[in-house]
Scaffold this motif. Structure first.
Motif, PDB file in Angstrom:
ATOM      1  N   HIS A 143      46.588  37.309  23.482  1.00 37.81           N
ATOM      2  CA  HIS A 143      45.238  36.948  23.058  1.00 37.81           C
ATOM      3  C   HIS A 143      44.210  37.219  24.157  1.00 37.81           C
ATOM      4  O   HIS A 143      43.093  36.717  24.101  1.00 37.81           O
ATOM      5  CB  HIS A 143      45.184  35.472  22.659  1.00 37.81           C
ATOM      6  CG  HIS A 143      46.081  35.131  21.515  1.00 37.81           C
ATOM      7  ND1 HIS A 143      47.334  34.593  21.685  1.00 37.81           N
ATOM      8  CD2 HIS A 143      45.919  35.283  20.170  1.00 37.81           C
ATOM      9  CE1 HIS A 143      47.895  34.404  20.509  1.00 37.81           C
ATOM     10  NE2 HIS A 143      47.061  34.822  19.572  1.00 37.81           N
ATOM     11  N   ALA A 144      44.599  37.993  25.158  1.00 36.99           N
ATOM     12  CA  ALA A 144      43.688  38.291  26.265  1.00 36.99           C
ATOM     13  C   ALA A 144      42.536  39.156  25.783  1.00 36.99           C
ATOM     14  O   ALA A 144      42.635  39.888  24.798  1.00 36.99           O
ATOM     15  CB  ALA A 144      44.441  38.989  27.387  1.00 36.99           C
ATOM     16  N   ARG A 145      41.407  39.060  26.512  1.00 38.48           N
ATOM     17  CA  ARG A 145      40.234  39.864  26.143  1.00 38.48           C
ATOM     18  C   ARG A 145      40.482  41.347  26.361  1.00 38.48           C
ATOM     19  O   ARG A 145      40.080  42.197  25.580  1.00 38.48           O
ATOM     20  CB  ARG A 145      39.031  39.430  26.976  1.00 38.48           C
ATOM     21  CG  ARG A 145      38.462  38.067  26.613  1.00 38.48           C
ATOM     22  CD  ARG A 145      37.324  37.702  27.551  1.00 38.48           C
ATOM     23  NE  ARG A 145      36.735  36.421  27.212  1.00 38.48           N
ATOM     24  CZ  ARG A 145      35.796  35.840  27.941  1.00 38.48           C
ATOM     25  NH1 ARG A 145      35.362  36.431  29.042  1.00 38.48           N
ATOM     26  NH2 ARG A 145      35.300  34.673  27.580  1.00 38.48           N
ATOM     27  N   LEU A 160      36.357  31.829  31.624  1.00 35.01           N
ATOM     28  CA  LEU A 160      37.242  31.129  30.710  1.00 35.01           C
ATOM     29  C   LEU A 160      37.548  29.740  31.249  1.00 35.01           C
ATOM     30  O   LEU A 160      37.613  29.527  32.460  1.00 35.01           O
ATOM     31  CB  LEU A 160      38.549  31.915  30.532  1.00 35.01           C
ATOM     32  CG  LEU A 160      38.436  33.325  29.940  1.00 35.01           C
ATOM     33  CD1 LEU A 160      39.772  34.038  30.035  1.00 35.01           C
ATOM     34  CD2 LEU A 160      37.976  33.260  28.502  1.00 35.01           C
ATOM     35  N   PRO A 212      44.309  32.504  28.605  1.00 37.06           N
ATOM     36  CA  PRO A 212      44.949  32.557  27.284  1.00 37.06           C
ATOM     37  C   PRO A 212      46.289  33.276  27.382  1.00 37.06           C
ATOM     38  O   PRO A 212      46.587  33.939  28.380  1.00 37.06           O
ATOM     39  CB  PRO A 212      43.944  33.379  26.464  1.00 37.06           C
ATOM     40  CG  PRO A 212      43.358  34.321  27.475  1.00 37.06           C
ATOM     41  CD  PRO A 212      43.286  33.547  28.770  1.00 37.06           C
ATOM     42  N   PRO A 213      47.127  33.189  26.351  1.00 42.30           N
ATOM     43  CA  PRO A 213      48.349  33.999  26.313  1.00 42.30           C
ATOM     44  C   PRO A 213      48.008  35.481  26.401  1.00 42.30           C
ATOM     45  O   PRO A 213      46.911  35.906  26.001  1.00 42.30           O
ATOM     46  CB  PRO A 213      48.967  33.639  24.951  1.00 42.30           C
ATOM     47  CG  PRO A 213      48.391  32.303  24.617  1.00 42.30           C
ATOM     48  CD  PRO A 213      47.006  32.295  25.191  1.00 42.30           C
ATOM     49  N   ARG A 220      46.819  43.227  26.328  1.00 44.09           N
ATOM     50  CA  ARG A 220      47.454  43.013  25.025  1.00 44.09           C
ATOM     51  C   ARG A 220      48.477  44.089  24.712  1.00 44.09           C
ATOM     52  O   ARG A 220      49.400  43.859  23.933  1.00 44.09           O
ATOM     53  CB  ARG A 220      46.395  42.959  23.919  1.00 44.09           C
ATOM     54  CG  ARG A 220      45.418  41.802  24.059  1.00 44.09           C
ATOM     55  CD  ARG A 220      44.713  41.515  22.743  1.00 44.09           C
ATOM     56  NE  ARG A 220      43.943  42.642  22.259  1.00 44.09           N
ATOM     57  CZ  ARG A 220      42.674  42.883  22.585  1.00 44.09           C
ATOM     58  NH1 ARG A 220      42.052  42.055  23.409  1.00 44.09           N
ATOM     59  NH2 ARG A 220      42.032  43.917  22.092  1.00 44.09           N
ATOM     60  N   ASN A 234      46.799  27.383  34.732  1.00 41.23           N
ATOM     61  CA  ASN A 234      46.329  26.380  33.771  1.00 41.23           C
ATOM     62  C   ASN A 234      46.720  24.964  34.190  1.00 41.23           C
ATOM     63  O   ASN A 234      45.959  24.009  33.981  1.00 41.23           O
ATOM     64  CB  ASN A 234      46.876  26.691  32.377  1.00 41.23           C
ATOM     65  CG  ASN A 234      46.196  27.891  31.745  1.00 41.23           C
ATOM     66  OD1 ASN A 234      45.151  28.341  32.222  1.00 41.23           O
ATOM     67  ND2 ASN A 234      46.771  28.432  30.696  1.00 41.23           N
ATOM     68  N   LYS A 246      40.410  28.292  30.590  1.00 44.98           N
ATOM     69  CA  LYS A 246      41.806  28.418  30.983  1.00 44.98           C
ATOM     70  C   LYS A 246      42.291  29.800  30.572  1.00 44.98           C
ATOM     71  O   LYS A 246      41.657  30.481  29.750  1.00 44.98           O
ATOM     72  CB  LYS A 246      42.663  27.336  30.337  1.00 44.98           C
ATOM     73  CG  LYS A 246      42.710  27.392  28.818  1.00 44.98           C
ATOM     74  CD  LYS A 246      43.606  26.288  28.271  1.00 44.98           C
ATOM     75  CE  LYS A 246      43.686  26.381  26.742  1.00 44.98           C
ATOM     76  NZ  LYS A 246      44.591  25.342  26.183  1.00 44.98           N
ATOM     77  N   ARG A 280      50.017  32.390  34.283  1.00 50.08           N
ATOM     78  CA  ARG A 280      49.163  31.630  33.363  1.00 50.08           C
ATOM     79  C   ARG A 280      49.541  30.146  33.388  1.00 50.08           C
ATOM     80  O   ARG A 280      48.664  29.265  33.418  1.00 50.08           O
ATOM     81  CB  ARG A 280      49.307  32.205  31.950  1.00 50.08           C
ATOM     82  CG  ARG A 280      48.656  31.375  30.870  1.00 50.08           C
ATOM     83  CD  ARG A 280      48.826  32.024  29.504  1.00 50.08           C
ATOM     84  NE  ARG A 280      48.380  31.112  28.473  1.00 50.08           N
ATOM     85  CZ  ARG A 280      49.179  30.254  27.830  1.00 50.08           C
ATOM     86  NH1 ARG A 280      50.459  30.205  28.129  1.00 50.08           N
ATOM     87  NH2 ARG A 280      48.698  29.457  26.897  1.00 50.08           N
TER      88      ARG A 280
END
Length: 678
Positions: A480-482, A472, A476-477, A487, A506, A474, A502
């Motif tokens: 919205h993580a993979r 990635l 993500p929140p 989540r 970032n 950066k 995070r």
């Protein structure tokens, strides 16, 4: 680092975008970081920058002691109280309107006003009819009417007032899914209800209302008693049966069903299944409940397959033989837990041998808690059930939330006698969820049955798990993580720490570009569950109390009014050693042990210069002359040349600590193997 997201670093601009490794120390209310410059060979050559971001922890209370709670608890409790009050109001209003439509209550819109006026009118009438004083009847009028309804005809409005009173006081209905922490309070409630049931039977009363009607409310408390829902349901049926002969056109079966549901219906608990985390091995599958028989078997095999037996003399480890493994698995499959001492007895292991898992501060091996709780209820019939039937029993206990339906299921489907059915209805299986799903357990279980370790079994069942993923730019929140596990995260402390992490990562990426690699160290309090944190905290408090007791003992027995940390440690070791020096056999006294003129030293069994081990498990208190004689050597190297003295030393050590007895016999090679990483 401040709350605006700035990582808080001052670095020359020409150092930006160079290869670096990012190290992060993540805690419950801080995130420390350091960026280390790398050369062409990926070796560290200098520090680019470092900083720390301080933030408010995600929970209130002491995280380290496991006594923290979500910041939303107060708001959630207030919301729950509002909802309960609203549901109670809607239920009573619904009953009121049903009674009005049937002509059992006067017309009008204000429930409170109509009931108040009706009570006043009924009180005036029954004071004249009953011969009781206004003072005696005013506090017990509804109960007086409920008792009268069993034998004498009531007017329609009197009957309506009785039925409405049942809606106002409908009793407690136990829910089997109440949190474990409420078990003690629930037990007190059930005991109070049982005692009230016995009082009704002993006094020869037919219903709860008849019992309360006979009490003097000014000398005996009628309110603030725990009553059961079943008491009110049986009284409702008794009153309806007695009064239906006097009002056959009003008290119809349809009205009875409608009123019974309006008064006594209690909605089931809302399902929380959507909050269960997702299995990382099987995307889309929820994690398996721990109560499942397949999980219980999976856990037993995982633990037993990782067991090793460690020799007290050579410290060498050996795996369990196939026979030992089967014996241990069979034993654990029939009981909830097995202590390590009993496991050694079962396997007929020689004295002094230890299991490798004992050094992880574990007291026992977890067994099949589900079978341990269900087999005593079913008796020999449990073994006669098919695997599918056993799974169905577990599913019934897990999924049926109310006692009455489970009682009917236990007697109708499983043919249990009343006592056994009651035990099944009150049975609580192990709570919580596994780290993987049922499908993943079923896929990996055959490999565990072969004796493979969990890592091997997982690799065999999922050979492509953990493959490469696209990097990635950066972070993500969290929402919205993979990873689905992120989540669905519900731990507020972890969510806060990851959200702040995070921001830090970032901001650093924006300043320096993507790092070559990131190393993250989690604080112990963050990665351990609340129960384990509480257990550690209690152990720390016990150790603290022990140190305080030793300090008070030193003050009482010596002139030392301010014992040092070293003095307290010496006394603690001396107590473990029964106040005997392991090397000489000399008796240790308090006066000779502490103070500036101490004749005894703390000795590291395996020299600290070799082991870097400063724990109590690697220490003894000994005569200072012997300590100088031992020097920077192991006990075996220092004293093993004199067989007679060496045998005496081992005998003394064995009496006060078998763990240290094993360390005393380590050879130089064993020490090197043990501490080769250092």
């Amino acid at each position: 680092m401040t709350d605006d997201g700035n990582p808080g670093m001052t670095v020359a601009g020409d150092e930006a975008r160079i290869p670096y490794t990012l190290g992060i120390d993540l805690g419950t209310n801080s995130a420390g970081w350091a960026a280390v410059k790398l050369n062409g060979e990926k070796s560290p050559v200098g520090l680019i920058g470092a900083g720390v971001r301080i933030f408010a922890q995600g929970t209130e209370g002491d995280i380290a002691s496991g006594r923290d709670s979500s910041r939303n608890v107060k708001r959630r409790q207030a919301r729950q109280a509002r909802r309960q009050a609203d549901r109670r109001h809607r239920r009573k209003t619904q009953v009121f309107h049903i009674l009005q439509r049937a002509g059992l209550l006067p017309e009008g819109d204000s429930v409170h006003e109509i009931i108040t006026v009706l009570d006043t009118d009924l009180l005036e009438h029954h004071v004249q009819q009953s011969g009781l004083s206004r003072h005696e009847l005013s506090s017990s009028l509804p109960y007086y009417l409920r008792a009268s309804a069993l034998d004498a005809p009531l007017t329609e409005h009197e009957l309506g007032r009785v039925l409405y009173h049942l809606a106002q006081r409908r009793g407690f209905l136990s829910n089997r899914r109440a949190p474990v922490k409420e078990d003690e309070e629930l037990g007190q409630v059930k005991e109070a209800i049982s005692e009230l049931d016995q009082t009704i039977e002993k006094d020869g009363k037919r219903t709860l209302g008849e019992l309360f009607a006979g009490m003097n409310p000014h000398t005996e408390k009628v309110r603030r008693r725990w009553t059961g829902r079943a008491m009110f349901e049986s009284e409702f049926e008794a009153i309806w049966k007695a009064q239906s002969h006097h009002h056959p056109s009003v008290l119809t079966d349809a009205l009875r069903d409608e009123l019974s549901r309006a008064i006594f219906y209690q909605r089931p608990l809302k399902s929380q299944h959507h909050l269960v985390g997702e299995c990382e091995l099987e995307p889309g599958c929820a994690r398996a409940p721990k109560a499942l028989l397949t999980f219980q078997r999976w856990r037993i095999l995982q633990n037993v397959n990782s067991l090793r037996l460690r020799s007290p003399d050579t410290r060498e480890e050996r795996e369990l033989t196939p026979e030992e493994r089967i014996t241990l698995v069979d034993a654990l499959d029939t009981q909830g837990a097995l202590t390590f001492a009993k496991a050694r007895m079962l396997l007929e292991v020689s004295r002094g041998w230890k299991f490798n898992l004992e050094e992880a501060d574990r007291k026992n091996l977890e067994g099949n808690t589900t079978v341990a709780r269900l087999r005593p209820i079913f008796g020999d019939r449990w073994d006669a059930l098919t695997p599918a039937d056993r799974d169905q029993v577990v599913e019934d206990v897990r999924s049926i939330s109310n006692i009455e339906p489970l009682l009917r299921r236990a007697q109708g489907r499983w043919l249990l006698d009343p006592d056994a059915a009651q035990q099944l209805a009150e049975c609580r299986l192990e709570d919580g969820y596994a780290s993987i799903s049922r499908r993943a357990i079923e896929k990996s279980l055959p490999f565990l049955e072969e004796g493979k370790h969990w890592a091997e079994a997982k690799a065999a069942a999922y050979p492509f798990a953990g493959g490469a993923v696209m990097p990635l730019e950066k972070l993500p929140p969290i929402l919205h993580a993979r990873l689905q596990s992120l989540r669905t995260l519900r731990n507020p402390a972890v969510m806060r720490s990851l959200s702040e992490l995070r921001k830090v990562v970032n901001a650093i990426i924006q300043e320096y570009g993507l790092p070559a690699e990131i190393h993250v160290e989690l604080a112990r309090d963050l990665k351990r569950p609340r129960g384990e944190r509480e257990k550690i905290w209690k152990k720390q408090r016990a150790n603290e109390k022990k140190r305080n007791d030793i300090s008070a003992k030193i003050v009482a027995e010596t002139s030392n009014v301010d014992p040092s940390r070293d003095d307290i440690e010496k006394v603690r070791l001396a107590e473990e050693q029964n106040w005997v020096c392991p090397y000489t056999g000399r008796t240790i006294s308090m006066a000779a042990l502490v103070g500036t003129q101490s004749q005894f030293d703390v000795d590291h069994i395996v020299p600290r210069a070799i082991s870097f081990d400063d724990s109590l498990a690697n220490k003894v208190v000994c005569d200072n002359k012997s300590n100088r004689q031992k020097g920077n050597r192991t006990p075996l190297e220092a004293f093993g040349g004199d067989p007679a003295r060496w045998a005496e030393i081992l005998e003394r050590v064995k009496k006060f600590d078998e763990r240290k007895w094993g360390r005393f016999q380590w050879t130089a090679d064993q020490v090197a193997d043990r501490y080769e990483d250092f």
